[in-house]
Enzyme design. Structure first.
Site, PDB file in Angstrom:
ATOM      1  N   CYS A 151       0.879  -1.292   0.079  1.00  0.00           N
ATOM      2  CA  CYS A 151       0.056   0.115  -0.225  1.00  0.00           C
ATOM      3  C   CYS A 151       0.904   1.115  -0.187  1.00  0.00           C
ATOM      4  O   CYS A 151       0.660   2.177  -0.800  1.00  0.00           O
ATOM      5  CB  CYS A 151      -0.919   0.071   1.138  1.00  0.00           C
ATOM      6  N   CYS A 152       1.946   1.325   0.754  1.00  0.00           N
ATOM      7  CA  CYS A 152       2.709   2.517   1.027  1.00  0.00           C
ATOM      8  C   CYS A 152       3.422   2.475  -0.409  1.00  0.00           C
ATOM      9  O   CYS A 152       3.838   3.764  -0.782  1.00  0.00           O
ATOM     10  CB  CYS A 152       4.003   2.346   2.201  1.00  0.00           C
ATOM     11  N   CYS A 187      -1.562   8.486   7.130  1.00  0.00           N
ATOM     12  CA  CYS A 187      -2.719   8.100   6.777  1.00  0.00           C
ATOM     13  C   CYS A 187      -3.691   7.562   7.777  1.00  0.00           C
ATOM     14  O   CYS A 187      -3.324   7.029   8.728  1.00  0.00           O
ATOM     15  CB  CYS A 187      -2.739   6.998   5.783  1.00  0.00           C
ATOM     16  N   CYS A 232      -3.777   4.111   9.436  1.00  0.00           N
ATOM     17  CA  CYS A 232      -2.456   3.728  10.079  1.00  0.00           C
ATOM     18  C   CYS A 232      -1.832   4.478  10.985  1.00  0.00           C
ATOM     19  O   CYS A 232      -0.662   4.758  11.406  1.00  0.00           O
ATOM     20  CB  CYS A 232      -1.378   3.518   8.978  1.00  0.00           C
ATOM     21  N   CYS A 261       7.696   4.047   5.828  1.00  0.00           N
ATOM     22  CA  CYS A 261       6.751   3.849   4.656  1.00  0.00           C
ATOM     23  C   CYS A 261       7.639   3.364   3.300  1.00  0.00           C
ATOM     24  O   CYS A 261       7.133   2.882   2.393  1.00  0.00           O
ATOM     25  CB  CYS A 261       6.108   4.980   4.185  1.00  0.00           C
TER      26      CYS A 261
HETATM   27  S1  SF4 Z   1       0.422   4.677   5.372  1.00  0.00           S
HETATM   28 FE1  SF4 Z   1      -1.322   3.304   5.481  1.00  0.00          FE
HETATM   29  S2  SF4 Z   1      -3.070   3.952   4.205  1.00  0.00           S
HETATM   30 FE2  SF4 Z   1      -0.988   5.176   4.053  1.00  0.00          FE
HETATM   31  S3  SF4 Z   1      -0.038   4.510   2.149  1.00  0.00           S
HETATM   32 FE3  SF4 Z   1       0.867   3.529   3.841  1.00  0.00          FE
HETATM   33  S4  SF4 Z   1      -0.266   1.480   4.276  1.00  0.00           S
HETATM   34 FE4  SF4 Z   1      -1.522   2.696   2.767  1.00  0.00          FE
END
Ligand code: SF4
Length: 250
Positions: free
Chosen positions: A115-116, A197, A200, A223
């Site tokens: 996701c990151c 985010c 998280c 991240c």
């Molecule tokens: S911080 Fe969480 S929601 Fe944001 S990009 Fe990374 S995993 Fe995804």
């Protein structure tokens, strides 16, 4: 073009310089091929203030992951408008759209590294392609990984990463905020000392580490922007690393 040796020497020399002196050198050396990144949280404000006070036209990259708190987006709008700065929003590559939408709720929780990567690292890689220097606001006291960072770091792709606040402590941020009367992120008062985010980030106690609320209890502290960003070259590398079926993400 600076040699590796010159970068190493300058980086050591900068250990005793102020952030403003390092930023001035960076702007003098690299303008207009220079940008900074900002997440528009409270601890980001001093660097944003220093850089844009020197040159309001320097691009400020903001990664819009689609998972931000509403308060972050509103704060970003307010600062960009009041300070009249050149904020550039970065978004994920559209090739991930179908995959990301199908997994919008589960992805941050089940695979935060992927996701990151697709929401933060890849958009930043793309934005940094056309410049020579990137000013970042990391500090050594934030994480064990950042504790080993250098003020000047040459990346694999030739980009120079500049970390002017590396030697600052949390107290330096507070002092600068007070001295220049800078506004804090609206969630700061509610215990969000570091804001990422929404899926998280959680609020923390007054004595917790500043970043304790990021990916709390999930064994993740970074991240990828400040670690292995340039070791992943393309979407295909990531598909291999995360064992994704390429046909599902095209
Ligand atoms: S911080 Fe969480 S929601 Fe944001 S990009 Fe990374 S995993 Fe995804």
């Amino acid at each position: 073009m600076l040699s590796v040796h010159e970068i190493t020497e300058l980086s050591e020399e900068f250990e005793t310089k102020t952030p403003q002196e390092i930023i001035q050198w960076a702007a003098d050396t690299f303008w207009p091929e220079i940008a900074m990144s900002s997440s528009f949280q409270t601890q980001s404000m001093p660097l944003l203030h220093m850089v844009t006070s020197l040159n309001r036209s320097i691009p400020v990259f903001f990664i819009d992951t689609g998972y931000h708190f509403w308060e972050t987006l509103m704060f970003r709008e307010k600062i960009a408008s009041e300070w009249k700065i050149n904020v550039i929003d970065l978004y994920r590559d559209h090739r991930w759209d179908v995959f990301a939408k199908q997994n919008i709720r589960s992805l941050p929780l089940e695979d935060p590294n992927l996701c990151c990567y697709l929401h933060k690292v890849q958009p930043m890689q793309k934005a940094l392609k056309d410049i020579k220097a990137w000013i970042s606001g990391i500090r050594r006291d934030q994480t064990s990984v950042r504790a080993h960072a250098k003020i000047l770091e040459l990346q694999e792709n030739g980009l120079l990463k500049i970390n002017p606040l590396l030697n600052w402590k949390k107290s330096d941020v507070q002092e600068y905020m007070e001295e220049y009367n800078l506004p804090a992120h609206p969630l700061y008062e509610k215990g969000y000392k570091s804001v990422g985010c929404a899926p998280c980030t959680v609020a923390i106690g007054v004595n917790d580490d500043e970043r304790a609320g990021r990916w709390a209890g999930r064994g993740k502290v970074e991240c990828g922007l400040h670690t292995d960003m340039f070791s992943k070259k393309d979407i295909a590398d990531v598909q291999n690393e995360f064992h994704l079926d390429i046909t599902k993400v095209k």
